[in-house]
Each structure stands twice: as structure tokens, then as C-alpha cells.
Design a protein around this motif. Structure first.
Motif, PDB file in Angstrom:
ATOM      1  N   THR A  79       0.830  -1.190   0.000  1.00 15.43           N
ATOM      2  CA  THR A  79       0.000   0.000   0.000  1.00 15.43           C
ATOM      3  C   THR A  79       0.872   1.250   0.000  1.00 15.43           C
ATOM      4  OG1 THR A  79      -1.723  -1.160   1.202  1.00 15.43           O
ATOM      5  CG2 THR A  79      -1.823   1.230   1.206  1.00 15.43           C
ATOM      6  N   ARG A  80       0.500   2.187  -0.837  1.00 17.74           N
ATOM      7  CA  ARG A  80       1.248   3.420  -0.914  1.00 17.74           C
ATOM      8  C   ARG A  80       0.880   4.336   0.248  1.00 17.74           C
ATOM      9  NH1 ARG A  80       0.665   4.767  -7.392  1.00 17.74           N
ATOM     10  NH2 ARG A  80       1.670   2.860  -8.145  1.00 17.74           N
ATOM     11  N   ASP A 112      -2.531   5.901  -0.090  1.00 23.71           N
ATOM     12  CA  ASP A 112      -3.649   4.997   0.219  1.00 23.71           C
ATOM     13  C   ASP A 112      -3.869   4.900   1.713  1.00 23.71           C
ATOM     14  OD1 ASP A 112      -4.030   4.538  -2.450  1.00 23.71           O
ATOM     15  OD2 ASP A 112      -2.702   2.781  -2.483  1.00 23.71           O
ATOM     16  N   ARG A 113      -2.768   4.824   2.472  1.00 27.42           N
ATOM     17  CA  ARG A 113      -2.904   4.737   3.927  1.00 27.42           C
ATOM     18  C   ARG A 113      -3.508   6.018   4.501  1.00 27.42           C
ATOM     19  NH1 ARG A 113       2.267   2.167   3.508  1.00 27.42           N
ATOM     20  NH2 ARG A 113       3.285   4.135   4.083  1.00 27.42           N
ATOM     21  N   PHE A 149      -5.507   8.109   2.881  1.00 23.51           N
ATOM     22  CA  PHE A 149      -6.921   8.149   2.497  1.00 23.51           C
ATOM     23  C   PHE A 149      -7.750   7.190   3.350  1.00 23.51           C
ATOM     24  CE2 PHE A 149     -10.507   6.861  -0.216  1.00 23.51           C
ATOM     25  CZ  PHE A 149     -11.071   8.101  -0.429  1.00 23.51           C
ATOM     26  N   LEU A 150      -7.194   5.989   3.621  1.00 30.08           N
ATOM     27  CA  LEU A 150      -7.896   5.035   4.470  1.00 30.08           C
ATOM     28  C   LEU A 150      -8.120   5.612   5.859  1.00 30.08           C
ATOM     29  CD1 LEU A 150      -9.021   2.214   5.099  1.00 30.08           C
ATOM     30  CD2 LEU A 150      -6.671   1.478   5.596  1.00 30.08           C
TER      31      LEU A 150
END
Length: 335
Positions: free
Chosen positions: A30-31, A34-35, A37-38
Motif C-alpha cells: 500500500t502506498r 492509500d494509507r 486516504f484510508l
């Protein structure tokens, strides 16, 4: 010259990774974006739950202060006098008026909204569908007070003919008997609310009907179905859950509508058996009309009525979720 070939067996297939290994690999790949945004989405969901819990705690605390000093029964008393000693108030009339006006609005608005959505998506030519959809979108942006002023100045004066006709032909039911009073009644409120929630239900239903798989409709046409049979067998089953969701959105607005109801309704703390006679009230209308002049205790009492409306809204949304969950497997969305 003899050429000998040496055959070798194919290597055994590699073992499939376990679910834990897949998740671990995904986390490692995971970029950072992405982390982030999560984390933001998860935090937004948690923040929403915290806000809802804070509202519930605030309403419950302030409501408990008022209900503990109520001399009457909070659920069944047909009176609202918070300035008396001891104070006496109840929500029986408000609950009845809120539910009746919302039910009338839903009965009038949902069939018309679904019909308009079907007309725009399956019957109207493209030149006409675009302007009609645009006008419906504009109706959703009209402020509540504008609807209320229109209802008081235009709708109410023109309701006498309808009320007289209902009284002549259906007055024997008691539900549509009229004593020739001003038509500021629950039926008038229900008609106004139906006009207000019509754009919401129409827009959501229209978007749902547009998502119907084209192959479903083509298959029905290939079997010789008429346009109405295509809608009945393919479009409506697929969009049933969406229409229910749209109806619940409209119902939520009808339950909490304030200024339009306060402008049109002639309130009183009694329950009329007829929808045509003035009387009754709603939670939102009662809060709007009494909050400015209420004492500290009176505001706590109004907050207590707001807590009941809050609970009713949660129950309605929960029931809608259950209905949608039960209907999802038959909607054709997974086909």
C-alpha cells in the motif's frame, strides 16, 4: 544421427498463499497516499458516530430534566403548558400530527415521483427529458419558507373546492368530513409536504432507473414484451431498493419540515378525526413556534419532543435498511 530427448516432469504448482499472507502483502504494497486516504475515511466514519452519540446524549440529558418535572404523562397528555405550576405537557398530539401529515405526503408523492422518473428515463424523448429533469432539480433547491409562503397565499385559498368535494362524496367516512372552517388542516399540510419531497424522490429514483442493465430490457423486448411489461418485469424489480431509499429520504424531510408547516397549519392541541378540519400539530412546527418565547424549562421540554422526533427518524431509517437488505437479493442488482 540419433537425437535423444530427455523428458522431465512439470514442477509441482506453488502453494496458494493464505488469506493472512495476502492481507500482509497488500499492507506492505500500500502506498502512503492509500494509507492516508484510508485513515481519513475511517476517521470520518468514526467522527459521524461520535457526533450522533453526542446529539443523543445531549437530547437525553436535557429531556430527562423536563420529563422529571412533568405533571402529566409525557406520551399521552393532550396539552402543552410548560409555564404552569406544576408544568403539564405531552406529545400525543404532536406525534399524531407528524405521522399523519408525513403519511399523507408519502401517499401522494411516491406514486407521482416514480411515474415522473419512469417518464424521464423510458418514455420522454431526449429533448423533453432534459428540461423536465432540470426543472425537477430546481424544485429541490427552493427554500422551505418559499414553499410555506406559496402554500399560505396560493394553496390554502384554493383548497375550498377540493374540501367541499371530499365532504360531499366521502364525508360519510368521517375522515373527510368538513365543518366549513379554514382549510389549514393536516390534508393541506400533507399536500404541501408532498410537493416539497417530490423532487428528492424523483431525482434519486431517476438515477436508479438509469442503472438498470440494458441487457435486461433487451432480453424482455426480445421475448415480445411491451414497454410497460419491460418496466414491470425489469426496471421496477431492479430499482425497488433504490425507490425505497428515495422514499425514506423524502420521509425524513417530511418528518422534520418546520417553516412550511408552521406557515400553513392552524395548530391546536387536539386530535381531529377528519383530515379537513383545522387542528393538530407537528414536532418541528411546535418547536419553531414556541422556542423563542420559552423559558429555560420550556426549552428543555421542547428538546424532549425533539428527542422523540430523533428516535422516530432513527426507527424509520432502520426499518428502511432492513427492507432494502431483504429486497436486495431480488432486485437484480447482482445479475
Amino acid at each position: 544421427m540419433d537425437i535423444s530427448t530427455k523428458t522431465t516432469d512439470a514442477p509441482p504448482p506453488a502453494p496458494r498463499p493464505t488469506e493472512t499472507e495476502v492481507k500482509r502483502a497488500a499492507r506492505g504494497a500500500t502506498r502512503p497516499g492509500d494509507r492516508i486516504f484510508l485513515g481519513l475515511t475511517r476517521g470520518s466514519g468514526i467522527l459521524l458516530l461520535v457526533i450522533m452519540a453526542a446529539i443523543a446524549v445531549f437530547l437525553t440529558y436535557r429531556a430527562s430534566l423536563a420529563i422529571s418535572k412533568d405533571h402529566g404523562n409525557f406520551l399521552t397528555t393532550f396539552e402543552w403548558n410548560t409555564n404552569l405550576l406544576p408544568p403539564t405537557f405531552g406529545i400525543a398530539v404532536l406525534a399524531f400530527g407528524t405521522i399523519v401529515s408525513s403519511v399523507v405526503a408519502m401517499l401522494l408523492a411516491v406514486p407521482v415521483a416514480v411515474a415522473i422518473a419512469l417518464f424521464i428515463t423510458h418514455y420522454a424523448p431526449r429533448r423533453l427529458a432534459g428540461p423536465v429533469a432540470y426543472v425537477i432539480d430546481l424544485l429541490a433547491a427552493v427554500p422551505s419558507i418559499v414553499y410555506g409562503l406559496w402554500g399560505a397565499l396560493v394553496l390554502v385559498p384554493h383548497m375550498n373546492g377540493l374540501f367541499g368535494w371530499l365532504n360531499d362524496f366521502f364525508g360519510w367516512t368521517g375522515l373527510f368530513s368538513w365543518d366549513q372552517g379554514a382549510p389549514r388542516s393536516m390534508l393541506t399540510v400533507g399536500i404541501l409536504l408532498a410537493i416539497m419531497i417530490l423532487p428528492i424522490i424523483t431525482n434519486v429514483s431517476r438515477e436508479v432507473f438509469r442503472q438498470v442493465p440494458r441487457m435486461h430490457e433487451e432480453a424482455a423486448l426480445a421475448l415480445g414484451a411491451t414497454r410497460w411489461e419491460v418496466i414491470r418485469m425489469s426496471v421496477l424489480p431492479f430499482g425497488r431498493s433504490g425507490v425505497i431509499s428515495a422514499s425514506m429520504l423524502g420521509l425524513g424531510r417530511a418528518l422534520g419540515e418546520t417553516m412550511a408547516v408552521a406557515t400553513v397549519l392552524s395548530p391546536s392541541f387536539d386530535i381531529q378525526a377528519s383530515l379537513l378540519n383545522p387542528g393538530g400539530g407537528t414536532f418541528a412546527q411546535n418547536i419553531a413556534s414556541k422556542f423563542s418565547e420559552a423559558t429555560e424549562f420550556g426549552r428543555d421540554a421542547l428538546i424532549a419532543s425533539g428527542l422523540v422526533l430523533f428516535v422516530i427518524t432513527l426507527l424509520v431509517n432502520g426499518a428502511a435498511r432492513l427492507i432494502i437488505a431483504r429486497r436486495a437479493e431480488y432486485s437484480g442488482a447482482n445479475a
